[in-house]
Design a protein around this motif. Structure first.
Motif, mmCIF file in Angstrom:
data_model
loop_
_atom_site.group_PDB
_atom_site.id
_atom_site.type_symbol
_atom_site.label_atom_id
_atom_site.label_comp_id
_atom_site.label_asym_id
_atom_site.label_seq_id
_atom_site.Cartn_x
_atom_site.Cartn_y
_atom_site.Cartn_z
ATOM 1 N N ASP A 30 -1.499 6.658 1.194
ATOM 2 C CA ASP A 30 -3.153 6.226 1.920
ATOM 3 C C ASP A 30 -2.794 5.762 3.227
ATOM 4 O OD1 ASP A 30 -4.045 6.555 -0.972
ATOM 5 O OD2 ASP A 30 -3.195 4.552 -1.564
ATOM 6 N N SER A 79 0.828 -1.292 0.025
ATOM 7 C CA SER A 79 0.054 0.005 -0.112
ATOM 8 C C SER A 79 0.830 1.214 0.118
ATOM 9 C CB SER A 79 -0.859 0.057 1.119
ATOM 10 O OG SER A 79 -1.692 -1.057 1.411
ATOM 11 N N LYS A 117 1.211 2.203 -10.017
ATOM 12 C CA LYS A 117 0.021 2.679 -9.455
ATOM 13 C C LYS A 117 -1.285 2.594 -10.033
ATOM 14 C CE LYS A 117 0.721 7.377 -11.024
ATOM 15 N NZ LYS A 117 -0.662 7.863 -11.617
ATOM 16 N N ARG A 118 -2.325 2.486 -9.300
ATOM 17 C CA ARG A 118 -3.741 2.565 -9.978
ATOM 18 C C ARG A 118 -4.290 3.707 -9.413
ATOM 19 N NH1 ARG A 118 -6.150 -3.351 -9.045
ATOM 20 N NH2 ARG A 118 -4.974 -3.353 -7.044
ATOM 21 N N THR A 119 -5.113 3.861 -8.403
ATOM 22 C CA THR A 119 -5.617 5.210 -8.061
ATOM 23 C C THR A 119 -5.725 5.328 -6.626
ATOM 24 O OG1 THR A 119 -7.723 6.482 -8.718
ATOM 25 C CG2 THR A 119 -8.032 4.086 -8.092
ATOM 26 N N GLU A 179 -3.396 -10.485 -4.311
ATOM 27 C CA GLU A 179 -2.217 -9.843 -3.834
ATOM 28 C C GLU A 179 -0.872 -10.580 -3.969
ATOM 29 O OE1 GLU A 179 -3.004 -7.719 -0.319
ATOM 30 O OE2 GLU A 179 -4.492 -6.539 -0.946
ATOM 31 N N ARG A 186 -0.481 -2.457 -8.173
ATOM 32 C CA ARG A 186 -0.570 -3.869 -8.528
ATOM 33 C C ARG A 186 0.740 -4.281 -9.057
ATOM 34 N NH1 ARG A 186 -5.502 -5.112 -12.180
ATOM 35 N NH2 ARG A 186 -6.803 -5.539 -10.360
ATOM 36 N N GLY A 216 -6.339 5.515 -2.967
ATOM 37 C CA GLY A 216 -6.751 4.475 -1.949
ATOM 38 C C GLY A 216 -6.826 3.181 -2.486
ATOM 39 N N VAL A 217 -6.259 3.026 -3.758
ATOM 40 C CA VAL A 217 -6.059 1.690 -4.268
ATOM 41 C C VAL A 217 -4.656 1.169 -4.336
ATOM 42 C CG1 VAL A 217 -6.553 0.039 -6.000
ATOM 43 C CG2 VAL A 217 -8.170 1.982 -5.611
ATOM 44 N N ASP A 218 -4.459 -0.062 -3.835
ATOM 45 C CA ASP A 218 -3.004 -0.507 -3.825
ATOM 46 C C ASP A 218 -2.498 -0.755 -4.935
ATOM 47 O OD1 ASP A 218 -3.245 -0.392 -0.876
ATOM 48 O OD2 ASP A 218 -3.504 -2.585 -0.717
#
Lengths: 160, 307
Positions: free
Chosen positions: A26, A22, B38-40, B3, B46, B42-44
């Motif tokens: 965030d 993460s 990165k994605r967006t 994940e 990938r 608050g989203v981990d």
């Protein structure tokens, strides 16, 4: 996959169980409520999310939570609670450095980080110190002036 | 998608042991990988395979000199490199002009090499100074010149189980009389190189004959360009206008810029002309100042001076 990651946040020992990949950005906002850490560009270019990692300014949008394991983190919340940080915040308010305000937490971190290393910066030093923090309102002049004000007012603080 | 596994080793041995069992994406500073995955909000991010975070491994964050060479730990950041007087000048220049303050506190030298971008900031000086990467696996250790290790655009010579542990730069700086490093970017900070030229020159002691000359350029092809054949044109000879032109044209022959090719070619030619003619002028005038600027004399405040 979750892992328990422990680190020091604004002087307090904390730990969190979460995906270590993460983004630290965030985690700081969602899990620790550090909303002074702003998300701008998400790719390390705008400086809005700037924090200190082991005393060095970094952008947590580029740092996975796992990289914070065992490290020391200071956010703008922690910095403004110190006498030096408060000096910067007051100088920004009095010097008219703030317009929309979105870049300001990052600017405060950059100013603090600069003055800690260089208590008596030239204009060029200041512009270099905030070169990774984008502001689309002020044109930077009053931010530079405010950092000079913070350097002057906090002379004894910074040279400690 | 599930994940992936994420490892956070505490020692280098542990890291090598993990790599011998699981083919990981190695994440050091994160300044490239966290953006590309990165994605967006608050989203981990990938990742497609296991990730190993090596940012804080103490064994690969040291900078020291040994046997006339500067050893730079793989996870040393651009700031640590820019600030360290043990590091050769060209490399400190490049490190001091990468991104901006916060990025320089994250980005690592091994990451900059392994990313194998033709616009990477450190490969130019590393090619120029004949630097090598030290690579280790659980069983073996090997070294390879950076210029061979970077195979081509986004491709490096790293096998599963291996990781870069050190970058070794021979300390030939004292052997140079004049040095040059110029990065063309759209602004002073956060600039991706449009073209960067690194050069160094040494005259025979007390003479006018060139003993060594080196030139490398980045963002001028699919990887950093340098050619000993081009440099040999002037080595062993005295600098003359004709020879300068010959070197500039020969260097032009080895680069292959895609976008804005004429601008990049002309910038390289001009840098070479400027450096060689100014080096000769200073030599003849007994001017020992090492660092040669571009015509506008632009020098980044805060950037290291020549020792």
């Amino acid at each position: 996959m979750e892992k328990t990651i422990s680190f020091k946040l604004n002087g307090r020992d904390v730990s969190i169980t979460r995906n270590p990949l993460s983004r630290l950005l965030d985690v700081l906002r969602d899990d620790f409520g550090m909303h002074g850490v702003k998300e701008g560009c998400s790719e390390g270019e705008c400086g809005a999310c700037s924090i200190l990692l082991n005393g060095r300014m970094v952008t947590p949008c580029l740092i996975p939570l796992g990289a914070a394991d065992g490290q020391e983190i200071m956010t703008v919340e922690g910095i403004s609670a110190t006498p030096e940080g408060d000096c910067v915040v007051q100088a920004f308010a009095d010097g008219g450095a703030v317009q929309c305000g979105f870049c300001i937490p990052g600017m405060v971190v950059a100013a603090y980080s600069l003055l800690k290393k260089n208590p008596d910066p030239t204009d060029e030093d200041i512009r270099l110190g905030i070169s990774g923090n984008l502001c689309r309102c002020t044109g930077y002049d009053l931010i530079v002036e405010s950092i000079k004000l913070a350097a002057r007012r906090g002379r004894d603080l910074w040279k400690k | 998608m599930e994940e992936v596994t994420c490892y956070i080793p505490r020692t280098l041995d542990e890291a090598l042991e993990i790599l011998s069992k699981d083919d990981c994406t190695i994440l050091a500073g994160g300044s490239d990988l966290m953006v590309s995955h990165k994605r967006t909000i608050g989203v981990d991010p990938r990742f497609s395979k296991s990730v190993m975070i090596i940012r804080n491994l103490p064994e690969i964050r040291k900078i020291y000199t040994e046997g006339g060479e500067c050893h730079i730990g793989a996870a040393s950041t651009s700031s640590e490199i820019a600030e360290n007087p043990l590091v050769p000048w060209h490399l400190r220049q490049a490190a001091s002009r990468m991104g901006a303050v916060a990025l320089r506190n994250s980005a690592t030298i091994a990451g900059n090499i392994a990313n194998a971008s033709p616009k990477g900031d450190t490969p130019g000086p590393l090619y120029l100074l004949d630097a090598r990467v030290k690579i280790r696996s659980a069983k073996e250790s090997r070294e390879e010149p950076v210029s061979d290790f970077i195979v081509k655009f986004r491709e490096i010579d790293l096998k599963p189980g291996e990781m870069i542990t050190e970058v070794v730069v021979p300390l030939s700086e004292d052997d140079f009389d004049y040095v040059f490093w110029h990065k063309v970017g759209t602004r002073k900070a956060n600039a991706i190189s449009k073209v960067t030229v690194s050069m160094a020159l040494k005259f025979e002691d007390g003479g006018s004959v060139v003993r060594d000359f080196r030139v490398s350029a980045t963002a001028t092809g699919s990887k950093t360009n340098r050619s000993r054949d081009v440099e040999n044109i002037i080595i062993g000879k005295e600098i003359s206008e004709d020879l300068i032109e010959e070197v500039a044209e020969a260097f032009d022959g080895i680069i292959s810029p895609r976008a804005m090719p004429e601008f990049r070619r002309e910038t390289c030619r001009r840098c070479i002309r400027r450096f060689l003619s100014e080096a000769e002028r200073r030599r003849a005038a007994g001017d020992r100042r090492k660092m040669i600027d571009t015509y506008d004399g632009y020098h980044m405040p805060g950037a290291p001076e020549v020792r």
